[in-house]
Design a protein around this motif. Structure first.
Motif, PDB file in Angstrom:
ATOM      1  N   PRO A  27       6.083   8.180  -4.050  1.00 55.89           N
ATOM      2  CA  PRO A  27       6.953   7.049  -4.393  1.00 55.89           C
ATOM      3  C   PRO A  27       6.204   5.723  -4.287  1.00 55.89           C
ATOM      4  O   PRO A  27       5.217   5.613  -3.549  1.00 55.89           O
ATOM      5  CB  PRO A  27       8.071   7.126  -3.347  1.00 55.89           C
ATOM      6  CG  PRO A  27       8.040   8.523  -2.833  1.00 55.89           C
ATOM      7  CD  PRO A  27       6.611   8.985  -2.942  1.00 55.89           C
ATOM      8  N   LEU A  28       6.692   4.721  -4.992  1.00 52.67           N
ATOM      9  CA  LEU A  28       6.050   3.407  -5.034  1.00 52.67           C
ATOM     10  C   LEU A  28       6.567   2.455  -3.943  1.00 52.67           C
ATOM     11  O   LEU A  28       6.364   1.251  -4.032  1.00 52.67           O
ATOM     12  CB  LEU A  28       6.264   2.773  -6.408  1.00 52.67           C
ATOM     13  CG  LEU A  28       5.588   3.481  -7.576  1.00 52.67           C
ATOM     14  CD1 LEU A  28       5.985   2.844  -8.896  1.00 52.67           C
ATOM     15  CD2 LEU A  28       4.083   3.458  -7.416  1.00 52.67           C
ATOM     16  N   ASP A  29       7.196   2.994  -2.930  1.00 56.02           N
ATOM     17  CA  ASP A  29       7.834   2.153  -1.907  1.00 56.02           C
ATOM     18  C   ASP A  29       6.862   1.186  -1.242  1.00 56.02           C
ATOM     19  O   ASP A  29       7.167   0.003  -1.065  1.00 56.02           O
ATOM     20  CB  ASP A  29       8.498   3.019  -0.833  1.00 56.02           C
ATOM     21  CG  ASP A  29       9.593   3.913  -1.394  1.00 56.02           C
ATOM     22  OD1 ASP A  29      10.001   3.692  -2.554  1.00 56.02           O
ATOM     23  OD2 ASP A  29      10.029   4.829  -0.681  1.00 56.02           O
ATOM     24  N   GLN A  30       5.680   1.663  -0.832  1.00 55.62           N
ATOM     25  CA  GLN A  30       4.715   0.778  -0.163  1.00 55.62           C
ATOM     26  C   GLN A  30       4.257  -0.334  -1.104  1.00 55.62           C
ATOM     27  O   GLN A  30       4.159  -1.496  -0.693  1.00 55.62           O
ATOM     28  CB  GLN A  30       3.495   1.569   0.311  1.00 55.62           C
ATOM     29  CG  GLN A  30       3.742   2.436   1.516  1.00 55.62           C
ATOM     30  CD  GLN A  30       2.469   3.125   2.000  1.00 55.62           C
ATOM     31  OE1 GLN A  30       1.416   3.062   1.359  1.00 55.62           O
ATOM     32  NE2 GLN A  30       2.566   3.800   3.133  1.00 55.62           N
ATOM     33  N   ASP A  31       3.963   0.018  -2.358  1.00 56.42           N
ATOM     34  CA  ASP A  31       3.542  -0.998  -3.319  1.00 56.42           C
ATOM     35  C   ASP A  31       4.674  -1.984  -3.600  1.00 56.42           C
ATOM     36  O   ASP A  31       4.424  -3.178  -3.791  1.00 56.42           O
ATOM     37  CB  ASP A  31       3.081  -0.349  -4.628  1.00 56.42           C
ATOM     38  CG  ASP A  31       1.705   0.282  -4.502  1.00 56.42           C
ATOM     39  OD1 ASP A  31       0.838  -0.300  -3.823  1.00 56.42           O
ATOM     40  OD2 ASP A  31       1.490   1.355  -5.081  1.00 56.42           O
ATOM     41  N   ASP A  32       5.893  -1.505  -3.626  1.00 56.70           N
ATOM     42  CA  ASP A  32       7.045  -2.378  -3.859  1.00 56.70           C
ATOM     43  C   ASP A  32       7.124  -3.449  -2.767  1.00 56.70           C
ATOM     44  O   ASP A  32       7.295  -4.639  -3.052  1.00 56.70           O
ATOM     45  CB  ASP A  32       8.309  -1.524  -3.884  1.00 56.70           C
ATOM     46  CG  ASP A  32       9.504  -2.230  -4.489  1.00 56.70           C
ATOM     47  OD1 ASP A  32       9.322  -3.171  -5.293  1.00 56.70           O
ATOM     48  OD2 ASP A  32      10.637  -1.836  -4.171  1.00 56.70           O
ATOM     49  N   LEU A  33       6.954  -3.044  -1.524  1.00 59.83           N
ATOM     50  CA  LEU A  33       6.980  -3.995  -0.411  1.00 59.83           C
ATOM     51  C   LEU A  33       5.786  -4.952  -0.473  1.00 59.83           C
ATOM     52  O   LEU A  33       5.932  -6.162  -0.258  1.00 59.83           O
ATOM     53  CB  LEU A  33       6.979  -3.246   0.924  1.00 59.83           C
ATOM     54  CG  LEU A  33       8.213  -2.393   1.227  1.00 59.83           C
ATOM     55  CD1 LEU A  33       8.002  -1.576   2.492  1.00 59.83           C
ATOM     56  CD2 LEU A  33       9.458  -3.251   1.336  1.00 59.83           C
ATOM     57  N   ALA A  34       4.607  -4.413  -0.780  1.00 60.52           N
ATOM     58  CA  ALA A  34       3.408  -5.251  -0.833  1.00 60.52           C
ATOM     59  C   ALA A  34       3.513  -6.289  -1.945  1.00 60.52           C
ATOM     60  O   ALA A  34       3.131  -7.450  -1.764  1.00 60.52           O
ATOM     61  CB  ALA A  34       2.172  -4.377  -1.043  1.00 60.52           C
ATOM     62  N   MET A  35       4.023  -5.892  -3.107  1.00 56.28           N
ATOM     63  CA  MET A  35       4.181  -6.850  -4.200  1.00 56.28           C
ATOM     64  C   MET A  35       5.171  -7.943  -3.828  1.00 56.28           C
ATOM     65  O   MET A  35       4.985  -9.104  -4.182  1.00 56.28           O
ATOM     66  CB  MET A  35       4.613  -6.123  -5.477  1.00 56.28           C
ATOM     67  CG  MET A  35       3.518  -5.302  -6.097  1.00 56.28           C
ATOM     68  SD  MET A  35       4.086  -4.496  -7.616  1.00 56.28           S
ATOM     69  CE  MET A  35       2.587  -3.647  -8.119  1.00 56.28           C
TER      70      MET A  35
END
Length: 193
Positions: free
Chosen positions: A7-15
């Motif tokens: 899932p893209l959860d970590q990237d979502d938070l980082a962005m």
């Protein structure tokens, strides 16, 4: 070739963390080759003054080496950010699609994987950063220099957002047979002026 698709959860938070910084010029450091404790301390002070990010603490007895030019930070969302005088990027190893252990016959499959997963990364980046100032891919014969000289070199896809003092690049690396690319994925970084 092996792949991971998370899932893209970590990237979502980082962005989201990166989106909060409106003016990167206050974080930029001198454009020189200096390194060492003074460089790192100055970097940490600038980042702490202009963001809510917390620097990694030094362990007891730990010293900043003379060759150090960057430092790690933790955002309020729990993202790990690595910051240099002219670059910032997140460390999100458990997020998104990637391929690794590529062999010479895996280039086409790696390209197909990047093409399939690029749109979801681009859509997520647009939710955080708005419409990009540039989007392109290596199907264009001028792609390597289309945005600016060399910006597309070694990339299959590229999107760029302009911010005061920086450019945010979302990109995938281009798999090649010679030299052999051993891993590919979609990444992003802030190039600080």
């Amino acid at each position: 070739m092996k792949t991971q698709d998370r899932p893209l959860d970590q990237d979502d938070l980082a962005m989201a963390d990166l989106a909060e910084i409106q003016d990167w010029s206050v974080i930029a450091g001198p454009d020189d080759d200096d390194s060492g404790p003074q460089v790192v301390h100055a970097l940490v002070q600038r980042v702490m003054k202009h963001t809510s990010w917390q620097p990694w603490p030094l362990e007891p007895g730990e010293v900043i080496a003379d060759e150090m030019v960057s430092w790690g930070f933790t955002t309020r969302r729990g993202t790990t950010m690595i910051v240099f005088d002219g670059l910032a990027f997140s460390d999100c190893p458990e997020s998104g699609w990637s391929a690794y252990d590529l062999g010479p016959d895996d280039v086409a499959a790696a390209e197909a994987g990047l093409d399939a997963h690029w749109p979801e990364h681009l859509a997520m980046a647009q939710r955080h950063w708005g419409p990009p100032d540039y989007v392109g891919n290596d199907s264009s014969p001028d792609f390597a220099d289309e945005w600016e000289p060399g910006a597309g070199s070694g990339r299959r896809h590229l999107a760029v957002w302009l911010r005061p003092g920086a450019q945010i690049h979302l990109y995938s690396n281009k798999p090649t047979k010679d030299p052999l690319t051993t891993a590919v994925g979609v990444n992003y970084a802030v190039y600080i002026d």
